[in-house]
Design an enzyme around this catalytic site. Structure first.
Site, PDB file in Angstrom:
ATOM      1  N   ASP A 136      -0.867  -8.694   5.636  1.00 41.26           N
ATOM      2  CA  ASP A 136       0.008  -8.442   4.491  1.00 41.26           C
ATOM      3  C   ASP A 136       1.429  -8.225   4.977  1.00 41.26           C
ATOM      4  O   ASP A 136       1.660  -7.893   6.130  1.00 41.26           O
ATOM      5  CB  ASP A 136      -0.438  -7.159   3.776  1.00 41.26           C
ATOM      6  CG  ASP A 136      -1.706  -7.385   2.972  1.00 41.26           C
ATOM      7  OD1 ASP A 136      -2.101  -8.552   2.848  1.00 41.26           O
ATOM      8  OD2 ASP A 136      -2.266  -6.393   2.492  1.00 41.26           O
ATOM      9  N   LYS A 148       1.787 -10.034  -0.168  1.00 42.17           N
ATOM     10  CA  LYS A 148       2.065 -10.037  -1.599  1.00 42.17           C
ATOM     11  C   LYS A 148       3.023  -8.893  -1.868  1.00 42.17           C
ATOM     12  O   LYS A 148       2.928  -7.840  -1.277  1.00 42.17           O
ATOM     13  CB  LYS A 148       0.768  -9.822  -2.387  1.00 42.17           C
ATOM     14  CG  LYS A 148      -0.048 -11.080  -2.462  1.00 42.17           C
ATOM     15  CD  LYS A 148      -1.332 -10.830  -3.196  1.00 42.17           C
ATOM     16  CE  LYS A 148      -2.257  -9.966  -2.383  1.00 42.17           C
ATOM     17  NZ  LYS A 148      -3.461  -9.583  -3.080  1.00 42.17           N
ATOM     18  N   GLY A 208      -2.313   0.313   5.273  1.00 48.87           N
ATOM     19  CA  GLY A 208      -3.098   1.478   4.862  1.00 48.87           C
ATOM     20  C   GLY A 208      -4.577   1.251   5.090  1.00 48.87           C
ATOM     21  O   GLY A 208      -4.997   0.833   6.163  1.00 48.87           O
ATOM     22  N   MET A 241       2.527   2.693  -6.240  1.00 46.08           N
ATOM     23  CA  MET A 241       3.143   1.929  -7.315  1.00 46.08           C
ATOM     24  C   MET A 241       4.487   1.354  -6.926  1.00 46.08           C
ATOM     25  O   MET A 241       5.091   1.756  -5.931  1.00 46.08           O
ATOM     26  CB  MET A 241       3.371   2.851  -8.491  1.00 46.08           C
ATOM     27  CG  MET A 241       4.303   3.991  -8.095  1.00 46.08           C
ATOM     28  SD  MET A 241       4.524   5.229  -9.353  1.00 46.08           S
ATOM     29  CE  MET A 241       4.762   4.228 -10.756  1.00 46.08           C
ATOM     30  N   GLY A 286       6.992   6.049   4.128  1.00 43.47           N
ATOM     31  CA  GLY A 286       6.275   7.185   4.713  1.00 43.47           C
ATOM     32  C   GLY A 286       5.799   6.899   6.122  1.00 43.47           C
ATOM     33  O   GLY A 286       5.291   5.811   6.399  1.00 43.47           O
TER      34      GLY A 286
HETATM   35  N1  SAH Z   1      -4.008  -0.361   0.942  1.00 44.75           N
HETATM   36  C1  SAH Z   1      -2.756   0.359   0.962  1.00 44.75           C
HETATM   37  C2  SAH Z   1      -2.072   0.405  -0.386  1.00 44.75           C
HETATM   38  C3  SAH Z   1      -1.609  -0.920  -0.886  1.00 44.75           C
HETATM   39  S1  SAH Z   1      -0.776  -0.817  -2.419  1.00 44.75           S
HETATM   40  C4  SAH Z   1      -3.002   1.782   1.474  1.00 44.75           C
HETATM   41  O1  SAH Z   1      -4.155   2.195   1.605  1.00 44.75           O
HETATM   42  O2  SAH Z   1      -2.022   2.477   1.773  1.00 44.75           O
HETATM   43  C5  SAH Z   1       0.891  -0.733  -1.896  1.00 44.75           C
HETATM   44  C6  SAH Z   1       1.487   0.600  -2.237  1.00 44.75           C
HETATM   45  O3  SAH Z   1       1.126   1.549  -1.244  1.00 44.75           O
HETATM   46  C7  SAH Z   1       2.995   0.623  -2.215  1.00 44.75           C
HETATM   47  O4  SAH Z   1       3.529   0.165  -3.436  1.00 44.75           O
HETATM   48  C8  SAH Z   1       3.291   2.092  -2.003  1.00 44.75           C
HETATM   49  O5  SAH Z   1       3.133   2.826  -3.178  1.00 44.75           O
HETATM   50  C9  SAH Z   1       2.165   2.486  -1.088  1.00 44.75           C
HETATM   51  N2  SAH Z   1       2.590   2.483   0.330  1.00 44.75           N
HETATM   52  C10 SAH Z   1       2.095   1.731   1.315  1.00 44.75           C
HETATM   53  N3  SAH Z   1       2.687   2.028   2.487  1.00 44.75           N
HETATM   54  C11 SAH Z   1       3.571   3.004   2.246  1.00 44.75           C
HETATM   55  C12 SAH Z   1       4.490   3.748   3.042  1.00 44.75           C
HETATM   56  N4  SAH Z   1       4.611   3.536   4.349  1.00 44.75           N
HETATM   57  N5  SAH Z   1       5.247   4.689   2.441  1.00 44.75           N
HETATM   58  C13 SAH Z   1       5.128   4.919   1.124  1.00 44.75           C
HETATM   59  N6  SAH Z   1       4.280   4.244   0.332  1.00 44.75           N
HETATM   60  C14 SAH Z   1       3.509   3.301   0.872  1.00 44.75           C
END
Ligand code: SAH
Length: 488
Positions: free
Chosen positions: A248, A270, A302, A383, A412
């Site tokens: 991703d 995406k 994540g 979001m 973050g």
């Molecule tokens: N699978 C991922 C989430 C994907 S959806 C997970 O488990 O973290 C994508 C959303 O994750 C972003 O719009 C944001 O809200 C959040 N996100 C992902 N990485 C981030 C980061 N480093 N700092 C803050 N928000 C994050």
């Protein structure tokens, strides 16, 4: 010094360890692991050594070291802090041609104890000939991270089949190819998955059909929030073994840098409103590469199962008979909370936490807003930043107090992390004021108030008072800056 490496069989053989401190204790632990018959010689022992004596696992001689004890031992370790005593033990051992190790003294030692990676029955021993023990230790740590713990089970399985493999593949080159596919292919994967019986069956099958199925596979890997330090060891191993990585856009360059150099990297990112590759397109790519026999890593920001569509991808793989594994990752909510100093639950403030994703304007809004608006719970909202206004309105409308604190965490856990705090009543306004951009995660609830007092991560302040942060951007304040503020 050039050493000759050897592995000694010490089971039921007598070994004398002179010294009863923590160093001796470590040596004895390893000797017991090799089932040696250990006698420890020291006036006093560490509590653990004492327990082993009491339990009858080792023998104890309290009196001063006597040369005659060497009559019946195969090996000696001198681990006292008394240099003269160590030298004496080494000299007597040498006279009797008994191998001796003097801890931290390469010159007095006739054998060295290597740094060890233990995947029994597989043992990797590393020595720097006493020249650079730290380097050996470092190397050991690297290997520890690279080698899965299931390697031991793999070695055991290979040992059980060894004779039959030899009969089936008398030709050395063919045998080697068979072993290679056994160690890299589905058999190893099944052992990693904790399915030894299935692994044994797969190995039997491979032996019967004379080749290990070279079908490709997919590992769905959570890459965590960006900092490579937050990857799991399993994720690292999968990246090391990958032929192809479909990742991703959220996956950081630092994480991708850790992957095998030859691995092909394909971004299938995406982004809100900007779909590079459709989900169907991703499925097609997974299938194409796995069917070509490649080891595919599907790398997601994540955790793959938290708002990552990992479930859909697995369903697709299952329907197409492609073997898969899943490696969890640290999800954004967990990483952001940690790096903003916001505990997601707290005995005084929140008894539950909900991971939600909000699509306020769209018809996909099926959330139970009344439940979400309840007090004393934490919302971790994944979001787009554009959704904040709608979210604020909905929550207030459904009864969440406008004074509820929030922490909005942008990037973050990354070096450029920013944390914006405020209350629900000014959420959208503050986000706009600070021009918060994606990726950002909202933590809303009583716990968010702690962001100010527990902050520890992020850019420290500059040295001057003028550079104090704009209100409600939380950065850890250095003691010298605080002092400057008080003086001003
Ligand atoms: N699978 C991922 C989430 C994907 S959806 C997970 O488990 O973290 C994508 C959303 O994750 C972003 O719009 C944001 O809200 C959040 N996100 C992902 N990485 C981030 C980061 N480093 N700092 C803050 N928000 C994050």
């Amino acid at each position: 010094m050039k050493l000759y490496p050897l592995f000694a069989d010490l089971s039921r053989r007598a070994v004398l360890v002179v010294g009863g401190g923590p160093v001796a204790e470590r040596k004895i632990a390893a000797l017991l692991g090799a089932q040696a018959q250990v006698t420890v010689n020291a006036p006093t022992l560490t509590p653990q050594l004492q327990r082993w004596v009491t339990a009858g696992r080792i023998a104890h001689r309290r009196d001063a070291f006597q040369e005659s004890w060497l009559d019946r031992v195969w090996l000696v370790v001198a681990a006292t802090s008394d240099v003269e005593l160590n030298r004496l033990v080494a000299t007597f051992a040498g006279l009797r041609r008994i191998f001796v190790n003097v801890v931290d003294d390469a010159a007095l030692s006739s054998f060295h104890v290597p740094a060890v990676v233990d995947r029994a029955p597989l043992t990797i021993a590393i020595s720097s000939g006493g020249e650079a023990p730290m380097l050996a230790r470092l190397l050991r740590e690297r290997l520890e991270t690279l080698l899965d713990h299931s390697l031991g089970a793999l070695a055991t399985l290979a040992a059980r089949l060894r004779k039959r493999i030899r009969v089936r593949h008398p030709d050395m080159a063919a045998r080697r190819r068979f072993y290679e596919s056994l160690f890299a292919g589905p058999v190893a994967a099944l052992l990693r998955q904790g399915r030894p019986e299935a692994a044994r069956q797969a190995a039997e099958q491979a032996l019967a059909s004379s080749s290990v199925a070279s079908a490709g596979s997919v590992v769905l890997v959570g890459a965590g929030p960006g900092d490579p330090g937050l990857l799991t060891l399993r994720a690292l191993r999968a990246l090391n073994e990958a032929d192809v990585i479909l990742h991703d856009r959220l996956v950081s360059a630092e994480v991708l840098d850790l992957a095998r150099r030859d691995a092909e990297r394909i971004e299938v990112g995406k982004q809100a409103g900007n779909h590079h590759t459709t989900q169907d397109g991703i499925h097609a790519l997974l299938l194409e590469h796995a069917r070509a026999g490649r080891r595919v890593v599907r790398l997601k920001g994540g955790d793959p199962f938290v708002f990552g569509r990992g479930g859909e991808e697995l369903e697709f793989l299952r329907d197409h008979g492609i073997p898969y594994e899943v490696v969890p990752g640290i999800t954004a909510a967990v990483a952001c909370a940690a790096h903003a100093g916001v505990p997601l639950t707290h005995r005084d403030h929140a008894q539950s936490v909900r991971f939600v994703t909000a699509h306020c304007q769209s018809s996909r809004d099926t959330l139970d807003w009344t439940a979400l608006a309840q007090e004393r719970q934490t919302l971790a909202v994944y979001m787009g930043v554009a959704e904040l206004g709608g979210l604020q309105a909905r929550l207030v409308e459904h009864g969440r107090a406008p004074s509820t604190p929030f922490a909005l965490i942008e990037n973050g856990s990354r070096p450029e992390q920013r944390v914006i705090t405020g209350t629900l009543s000014n959420l959208a306004e503050r986000a706009a004021f600070h021009a918060v951009r994606s990726p950002a995660l909202l933590i809303l609830g009583e716990v968010a108030a702690l962001a100010t007092s527990l902050a520890w991560f992020g850019q420290p302040l500059g040295a001057t008072v003028h550079e104090l942060p704009v209100p409600n951007v939380v950065r850890p304040v250095r003691a010298d800056v605080l002092a400057a503020v008080h003086r001003a």
